[in-house]
Design an enzyme around this catalytic site. Structure first.
Site, PDB file in Angstrom:
ATOM      1  N   ILE A 139      42.890   3.871 -24.009  1.00 44.65           N
ATOM      2  CA  ILE A 139      42.957   4.034 -22.556  1.00 44.65           C
ATOM      3  C   ILE A 139      44.326   3.639 -22.022  1.00 44.65           C
ATOM      4  O   ILE A 139      44.870   4.306 -21.130  1.00 44.65           O
ATOM      5  CB  ILE A 139      41.836   3.223 -21.883  1.00 44.65           C
ATOM      6  CG1 ILE A 139      40.495   3.914 -22.134  1.00 44.65           C
ATOM      7  CG2 ILE A 139      42.086   3.062 -20.378  1.00 44.65           C
ATOM      8  CD1 ILE A 139      39.293   3.177 -21.579  1.00 44.65           C
ATOM      9  N   GLU A 140      44.909   2.583 -22.567  1.00 43.29           N
ATOM     10  CA  GLU A 140      46.192   2.112 -22.052  1.00 43.29           C
ATOM     11  C   GLU A 140      47.344   3.060 -22.367  1.00 43.29           C
ATOM     12  O   GLU A 140      48.165   3.349 -21.492  1.00 43.29           O
ATOM     13  CB  GLU A 140      46.505   0.723 -22.616  1.00 43.29           C
ATOM     14  CG  GLU A 140      45.588  -0.374 -22.128  1.00 43.29           C
ATOM     15  CD  GLU A 140      45.730  -0.635 -20.640  1.00 43.29           C
ATOM     16  OE1 GLU A 140      46.765  -0.265 -20.050  1.00 43.29           O
ATOM     17  OE2 GLU A 140      44.795  -1.220 -20.058  1.00 43.29           O
ATOM     18  N   THR A 141      47.439   3.528 -23.613  1.00 43.11           N
ATOM     19  CA  THR A 141      48.626   4.304 -24.006  1.00 43.11           C
ATOM     20  C   THR A 141      48.309   5.513 -24.876  1.00 43.11           C
ATOM     21  O   THR A 141      49.192   6.013 -25.570  1.00 43.11           O
ATOM     22  CB  THR A 141      49.636   3.411 -24.751  1.00 43.11           C
ATOM     23  OG1 THR A 141      49.015   2.902 -25.958  1.00 43.11           O
ATOM     24  CG2 THR A 141      50.111   2.261 -23.900  1.00 43.11           C
ATOM     25  N   TYR A 334      37.245   0.249 -15.060  1.00 44.63           N
ATOM     26  CA  TYR A 334      37.980   0.099 -16.313  1.00 44.63           C
ATOM     27  C   TYR A 334      37.079  -0.536 -17.366  1.00 44.63           C
ATOM     28  O   TYR A 334      37.027  -0.077 -18.512  1.00 44.63           O
ATOM     29  CB  TYR A 334      39.221  -0.757 -16.088  1.00 44.63           C
ATOM     30  CG  TYR A 334      40.047  -1.012 -17.333  1.00 44.63           C
ATOM     31  CD1 TYR A 334      41.052  -0.123 -17.711  1.00 44.63           C
ATOM     32  CD2 TYR A 334      39.828  -2.137 -18.125  1.00 44.63           C
ATOM     33  CE1 TYR A 334      41.811  -0.352 -18.850  1.00 44.63           C
ATOM     34  CE2 TYR A 334      40.580  -2.374 -19.266  1.00 44.63           C
ATOM     35  CZ  TYR A 334      41.570  -1.476 -19.619  1.00 44.63           C
ATOM     36  OH  TYR A 334      42.321  -1.708 -20.749  1.00 44.63           O
TER      37      TYR A 334
END
Length: 348
Positions: A139-141, A334
């Site tokens: 999800i982050e990168t 999130y």
């Protein structure tokens, strides 16, 4: 870019977290200062004079160093636009669909197989579920493939100078970033990250890097940009230091209706809302698993797509492990996206 972890970083883990990259409207933004893109930052402002004085006296930066670093810094209007955009309310079914795509799930499963031995070591050392670590990474990168293309120095200066709602926070991150760069021989003018100043595969803010990043690839260098072992171990360490308890629930389904107004009141409190798990079990008439230490739960309402769903919402109860995930990012959405992606990754 490679950073060396000091022994104190490897043994002492205290606070802070990735900045809020979410759409759950748990607060209202303060309008940004009206500026133009590329507008030179006025370094003669009182707040910059105080910043430079602190950098000189407390952190031993020389006036020459500060002049070289800050000279020519300009406002990035795009950074401000993206920060403002993140506060616009998005229903969960839209938020969810950004991250739980077939490609993200397929790639995540490949990464689990590819790094099976590494993730086993991380699980044994940090006691954090591998699918959760990989889900956050995804999800982050997008598993390290999209780490951000904004110059961190310009971003942090823009947000300190022209984003009053979080100006003090970004002032602190700017200081941490400059200290971090000096410690590790990084040119602060060339380092890149997200539009909020987070960087690397784990998307840590500078202060979080200095507190939670660990080296896990056999050397003393913490490299969150290019070392997968360092990035995944740092994610796991972050969760561990924020209270993750292996083998305990993350969330449970409550159905499409809340049976008591007390549950709805807690839900409307947002991330900080809590309610005894015994009460949730009693009023929803569900055999819920016990909460560790009988700690209270949160209640999350998730909008369903009106085009395909029979009900407007599904409701879930968040357990302490869920609350730990939302320490990584202060958004209930999130937390759910990470949890649900982790579930999809585990399925064959």
């Amino acid at each position: 870019m490679i950073f060396r972890c000091s022994p104190s970083v490897l043994s002492s883990f205290v606070v802070f977290l990735l900045f809020l990259f979410a759409t759950a409207a748990e607060a209202k933004p303060t309008p940004v200062i009206l500026v133009e893109d590329g507008q030179p930052i006025n370094l003669q402002q009182e707040k910059y004079r105080k910043l430079f004085l602190e950098l000189e006296q407390k952190y031993q930066f020389s006036p020459a160093e500060l002049k070289q670093t800050f000279q020519g810094q300009e406002i990035s209007k795009r950074v401000l636009e993206l920060m403002d955009k993140q506060w616009k309310r998005t229903p969960y079914y839209e938020y969810f669909s950004r991250f739980l795509t077939p490609k993200t799930i397929q790639t995540g499963r490949k990464k689990l197989r590819q790094y099976n031995k590494l993730l086993g070591r991380i699980e044994r050392q940090f006691g954090v579920k591998r699918e959760i670590v990989v889900a956050i990474w995804g999800i982050e990168t997008r598993y390290g493939s999209n780490q951000g293309g904004f110059y961190i120095l310009q971003t942090l200066n823009t947000l300190f100078d022209a984003y009053p709602r979080r100006a003090e926070f970004f002032r602190g991150e700017l200081i941490q970033f400059l200290v971090l760069c000096r410690e590790h021989g990084i040119d602060p003018r060339t380092a890149k990250g997200s539009y909020a100043g987070a960087f690397g595969q784990a998307q840590f803010m500078p202060s979080s890097f200095r507190r939670f990043a660990v080296s896990f690839d056999g050397n003393e260098q913490c490299d969150l940009w290019s070392s997968v072992p360092d990035a995944l171990a740092s994610i796991a360490n972050y969760l561990k230091q924020h209270g993750w308890e292996q083998g305990t629930p993350i969330y449970v389904e409550l159905g499409n209706t809340l049976m008591d107004k007390r549950l709805r009141a807690v839900m409307e409190e947002g991330r900080k809302g809590r309610i005894p798990w015994e009460l949730v079990r009693a009023v929803q008439k569900k055999d819920l698993p016990p909460s560790p230490g009988k700690r209270p739960l949160s209640i999350i309402g998730l909008e369903l797509d009106p085009k395909t769903a029979r009900h407007a919402y599904r409701y879930v109860a968040g357990y302490p492990n869920f609350h730990t995930i939302t320490e990584y990012n202060h958004s209930l959405f999130y937390g759910m996206a990470v949890s649900e992606l982790a579930e999809r990754l585990k399925k064959k």
